[in-house]
Design a protein around this motif. Structure first.
Motif, PDB file in Angstrom:
ATOM      1  N   GLU A  58       0.841  -1.203   0.000  1.00 29.46           N
ATOM      2  CA  GLU A  58       0.000   0.000   0.000  1.00 29.46           C
ATOM      3  C   GLU A  58       0.880   1.258   0.000  1.00 29.46           C
ATOM      4  OE1 GLU A  58      -2.218   3.200   1.489  1.00 29.46           O
ATOM      5  OE2 GLU A  58      -0.949   2.124   2.916  1.00 29.46           O
ATOM      6  N   ALA A  59       1.958   1.193   0.794  1.00 29.43           N
ATOM      7  CA  ALA A  59       2.887   2.339   0.830  1.00 29.43           C
ATOM      8  C   ALA A  59       3.553   2.519  -0.537  1.00 29.43           C
ATOM      9  CB  ALA A  59       3.948   2.122   1.908  1.00 29.43           C
ATOM     10  N   LEU A  60       3.900   1.416  -1.191  1.00 35.22           N
ATOM     11  CA  LEU A  60       4.548   1.520  -2.506  1.00 35.22           C
ATOM     12  C   LEU A  60       3.588   2.140  -3.528  1.00 35.22           C
ATOM     13  CD1 LEU A  60       6.582  -1.823  -2.727  1.00 35.22           C
ATOM     14  CD2 LEU A  60       7.366   0.447  -2.040  1.00 35.22           C
ATOM     15  N   ALA A  61       2.317   1.785  -3.415  1.00 37.98           N
ATOM     16  CA  ALA A  61       1.330   2.375  -4.339  1.00 37.98           C
ATOM     17  C   ALA A  61       1.261   3.885  -4.119  1.00 37.98           C
ATOM     18  CB  ALA A  61      -0.037   1.733  -4.114  1.00 37.98           C
ATOM     19  N   ARG A  62       1.275   4.323  -2.851  1.00 36.74           N
ATOM     20  CA  ARG A  62       1.232   5.775  -2.568  1.00 36.74           C
ATOM     21  C   ARG A  62       2.516   6.454  -3.053  1.00 36.74           C
ATOM     22  NH1 ARG A  62       1.338   6.686   2.890  1.00 36.74           N
ATOM     23  NH2 ARG A  62       1.203   4.495   3.435  1.00 36.74           N
ATOM     24  N   LEU A  63       3.616   5.738  -2.860  1.00 33.80           N
ATOM     25  CA  LEU A  63       4.917   6.299  -3.265  1.00 33.80           C
ATOM     26  C   LEU A  63       4.955   6.595  -4.759  1.00 33.80           C
ATOM     27  CD1 LEU A  63       7.932   6.705  -2.164  1.00 33.80           C
ATOM     28  CD2 LEU A  63       8.384   4.498  -3.240  1.00 33.80           C
ATOM     29  N   LEU A  64       4.395   5.681  -5.524  1.00 32.68           N
ATOM     30  CA  LEU A  64       4.537   5.762  -6.987  1.00 32.68           C
ATOM     31  C   LEU A  64       3.434   6.542  -7.689  1.00 32.68           C
ATOM     32  CD1 LEU A  64       6.779   3.790  -6.448  1.00 32.68           C
ATOM     33  CD2 LEU A  64       5.924   2.328  -8.269  1.00 32.68           C
ATOM     34  N   GLN A  65       2.384   6.875  -6.939  1.00 33.41           N
ATOM     35  CA  GLN A  65       1.205   7.446  -7.590  1.00 33.41           C
ATOM     36  C   GLN A  65       1.541   8.702  -8.413  1.00 33.41           C
ATOM     37  OE1 GLN A  65      -1.927   8.687  -4.960  1.00 33.41           O
ATOM     38  NE2 GLN A  65      -3.454   7.901  -6.378  1.00 33.41           N
ATOM     39  N   ARG A  95       8.288  -6.296  -5.848  1.00 33.27           N
ATOM     40  CA  ARG A  95       7.109  -5.532  -5.371  1.00 33.27           C
ATOM     41  C   ARG A  95       7.075  -4.135  -5.977  1.00 33.27           C
ATOM     42  NH1 ARG A  95       7.889  -7.377   0.071  1.00 33.27           N
ATOM     43  NH2 ARG A  95       6.746  -9.327   0.284  1.00 33.27           N
ATOM     44  N   LEU A  96       8.256  -3.543  -6.082  1.00 34.31           N
ATOM     45  CA  LEU A  96       8.315  -2.187  -6.644  1.00 34.31           C
ATOM     46  C   LEU A  96       7.893  -2.220  -8.117  1.00 34.31           C
ATOM     47  CD1 LEU A  96       9.105   0.555  -5.446  1.00 34.31           C
ATOM     48  CD2 LEU A  96      11.381   0.219  -6.412  1.00 34.31           C
ATOM     49  N   ALA A  97       8.367  -3.221  -8.838  1.00 39.59           N
ATOM     50  CA  ALA A  97       7.996  -3.346 -10.254  1.00 39.59           C
ATOM     51  C   ALA A  97       6.485  -3.575 -10.383  1.00 39.59           C
ATOM     52  CB  ALA A  97       8.778  -4.490 -10.896  1.00 39.59           C
ATOM     53  N   GLU A  98       5.936  -4.414  -9.506  1.00 37.93           N
ATOM     54  CA  GLU A  98       4.477  -4.648  -9.541  1.00 37.93           C
ATOM     55  C   GLU A  98       3.726  -3.352  -9.277  1.00 37.93           C
ATOM     56  OE1 GLU A  98       3.455  -7.635  -6.645  1.00 37.93           O
ATOM     57  OE2 GLU A  98       4.672  -9.125  -7.694  1.00 37.93           O
ATOM     58  N   ALA A  99       4.207  -2.601  -8.280  1.00 38.40           N
ATOM     59  CA  ALA A  99       3.537  -1.331  -7.953  1.00 38.40           C
ATOM     60  C   ALA A  99       3.623  -0.367  -9.132  1.00 38.40           C
ATOM     61  CB  ALA A  99       4.172  -0.713  -6.710  1.00 38.40           C
ATOM     62  N   ALA A 100       4.748  -0.377  -9.841  1.00 41.27           N
ATOM     63  CA  ALA A 100       4.896   0.507 -11.001  1.00 41.27           C
ATOM     64  C   ALA A 100       3.911   0.083 -12.095  1.00 41.27           C
ATOM     65  CB  ALA A 100       6.330   0.460 -11.516  1.00 41.27           C
ATOM     66  N   LEU A 101       3.825  -1.226 -12.334  1.00 41.64           N
ATOM     67  CA  LEU A 101       2.945  -1.719 -13.400  1.00 41.64           C
ATOM     68  C   LEU A 101       1.475  -1.486 -13.083  1.00 41.64           C
ATOM     69  CD1 LEU A 101       4.862  -4.996 -14.298  1.00 41.64           C
ATOM     70  CD2 LEU A 101       4.383  -3.082 -15.853  1.00 41.64           C
ATOM     71  N   ALA A 102       1.161  -1.347 -11.800  1.00 39.72           N
ATOM     72  CA  ALA A 102      -0.235  -1.133 -11.403  1.00 39.72           C
ATOM     73  C   ALA A 102      -0.676   0.317 -11.629  1.00 39.72           C
ATOM     74  CB  ALA A 102      -0.417  -1.511  -9.931  1.00 39.72           C
ATOM     75  N   GLN A 103       0.275   1.207 -11.887  1.00 46.84           N
ATOM     76  CA  GLN A 103      -0.085   2.613 -12.136  1.00 46.84           C
ATOM     77  C   GLN A 103      -0.712   2.749 -13.527  1.00 46.84           C
ATOM     78  OE1 GLN A 103       0.489   5.453 -10.056  1.00 46.84           O
ATOM     79  NE2 GLN A 103       0.742   3.793  -8.577  1.00 46.84           N
ATOM     80  N   THR A 104      -1.612   3.710 -13.676  1.00 48.84           N
ATOM     81  CA  THR A 104      -2.242   3.918 -14.984  1.00 48.84           C
ATOM     82  C   THR A 104      -1.165   4.190 -16.036  1.00 48.84           C
ATOM     83  OG1 THR A 104      -3.937   5.019 -13.696  1.00 48.84           O
ATOM     84  CG2 THR A 104      -4.158   5.158 -16.090  1.00 48.84           C
ATOM     85  N   VAL A 105      -0.252   5.081 -15.691  1.00 53.16           N
ATOM     86  CA  VAL A 105       0.920   5.289 -16.555  1.00 53.16           C
ATOM     87  C   VAL A 105       2.127   4.833 -15.738  1.00 53.16           C
ATOM     88  CG1 VAL A 105       2.309   6.955 -17.853  1.00 53.16           C
ATOM     89  CG2 VAL A 105      -0.175   7.306 -17.606  1.00 53.16           C
ATOM     90  N   PRO A 106       2.648   3.634 -16.007  1.00 55.46           N
ATOM     91  CA  PRO A 106       3.746   3.136 -15.167  1.00 55.46           C
ATOM     92  C   PRO A 106       4.973   4.044 -15.248  1.00 55.46           C
ATOM     93  CG  PRO A 106       2.818   1.357 -16.478  1.00 55.46           C
ATOM     94  CD  PRO A 106       2.223   2.641 -17.000  1.00 55.46           C
TER      95      PRO A 106
END
Ligand code: NAP
Length: 310
Positions: A58-65, A95-106
């Motif tokens: 969850e923190a990684l998702a916030r970090l990368l948003q 995990r970081l790569a997954e979080a990046a790929l989960a972004q609308t624009v990675p």
């Protein structure tokens, strides 16, 4: 284009330098931290800390948003076994790569590996750094990623090499590797420059790149001692440390760390890395894709480092 860079490892030696240079270059920085940080000074309104770790999706998702890029400087550098290194250096990358790929624009991703990854059989650390690279290689074309493989990095704030350099500056130079061994070095500000140059590239070059301070064919321990001698203007006592003594110290420190739980400074794997004869790398490919040119050779870098930490 977003001007936000997500940063991991911003509390560490290299990440701190990268963070300072990003802010100075006008990027907004969102930085992951495991510890509570003081509120950013009013002089750094562009810095925002995100509380969490590489284990915290969850923190990684916030970090990368919404970030343009993620610069991954976090990593485990001390430990005894694969279990000490892999959670950060392998699973963390994944995990970081997954979080990046989960972004609308990675966001594009720059990961700091290590030249040690070239010799994964030497130590659990080296193996974990290679496995972290493989995680990215196996993503194929889904994510824009670049891996930098720095050699030994030094500069103000370093905890690994600086104690050794300080001792040399006082006139005692332990020679920890074979006399004929050669190794590349990199000043931390030059590494931060390489990160900045990557951010300005139109295309993110997918691949693994080595880089060094521009001193072709690296250094020997004797050359390092000679540099210290010239900086001191006085003699330096050169003390070759035999391999058996390093191994004995490593076994002792590793045993002690089992009792205390603190990561050991020296392990048998670290000794194998130190005794490896060839840690020389090449700049050509990275310079060709990025235009980056290192600025600080060892004699200047060590002077700056010692002056900053005296
Ligand atoms: N220093 C060198 O000579 C060198 C050479 C080649 C490659 N590298 C690579 O460069 C990277 C940075 O090295 P460094 O020398 O700056 O190391 P460092 O000073 O020990 O910093 C490591 C950073 O990683 C963070 N970190 C570790 N595990 C984490 C986790 N599970 N979740 C979140 N953050 C975590 C640490 O956070 P805390 O502050 O919370 O502990 C710290 O910010 C590493 O990947 C290393 O392998 C270093």
């Amino acid at each position: 284009m977003s001007r936000t860079v997500a940063l991991t490892g911003g509390t560490g030696f290299i990440g701190r330098c990268v963070m300072r240079r990003l802010l100075h270059a006008g990027w907004a920085v969102r930085a992951l931290t495991r510890a509570v940080q003081p509120a950013p000074a009013s002089s750094s309104p562009s810095l925002h800390w995100v509380r969490g770790s590489l284990e915290d999706r969850e923190a990684l998702a916030r970090l990368l948003q919404g970030a343009f890029a993620v610069v991954h400087c976090a990593g485990a550098v001390r430990g005894r076994t694969a279990a000490d290194f892999e959670p950060a250096n392998v699973v963390g990358v994944s995990r970081l790569a997954e979080a990046a790929l989960a972004q609308t624009v990675p966001p594009r991703l720059l990961a700091l590996s290590s030249l040690a990854a070239r010799e994964p059989g030497l130590s659990a650390y080296a193996a974990s750094k290679r496995k972290g690279e493989v995680v990215l290689e196996s993503l194929g074309g889904h994510l824009s990623w670049t891996v930098l493989r720095p050699p030994a990095v030094y500069g103000p704030g370093d905890r690994e090499l600086l104690p050794l350099f300080r001792l040399m500056a006082k006139g005692v130079a332990p020679i920890l590797g074979p006399r004929q061994a050669r190794f590349s070095l990199l000043y931390v500000e030059d590494l931060a420059d390489a990160v900045l140059s990557w951010l300005t590239l139109d295309e993110c070059p997918r691949g693994i790149y080595t880089l060094h301070d521009g001193h072709e064919n690296g250094y020997s321990w004797d050359e390092v001692a000679a540099t210290m001698r010239s900086l001191r203007g006085r003699g330096v006592l050169v003390l070759p440390v035999p391999s058996w003594l390093l191994h004995t110290a490593a076994v002792g420190m590793t045993g002690w760390s089992r009792c205390t739980g603190a990561p050991p400074m020296l392990t048998p794997g670290k000794v194998r890395e130190l005794r490896h004869p060839d840690w020389v790398c090449d700049n050509a490919a990275w310079q060709a894709v990025s235009g980056w040119v290192p600025q600080v050779e060892f004699v200047r870098g060590i002077r700056l480092t010692l002056a900053a930490t005296d």
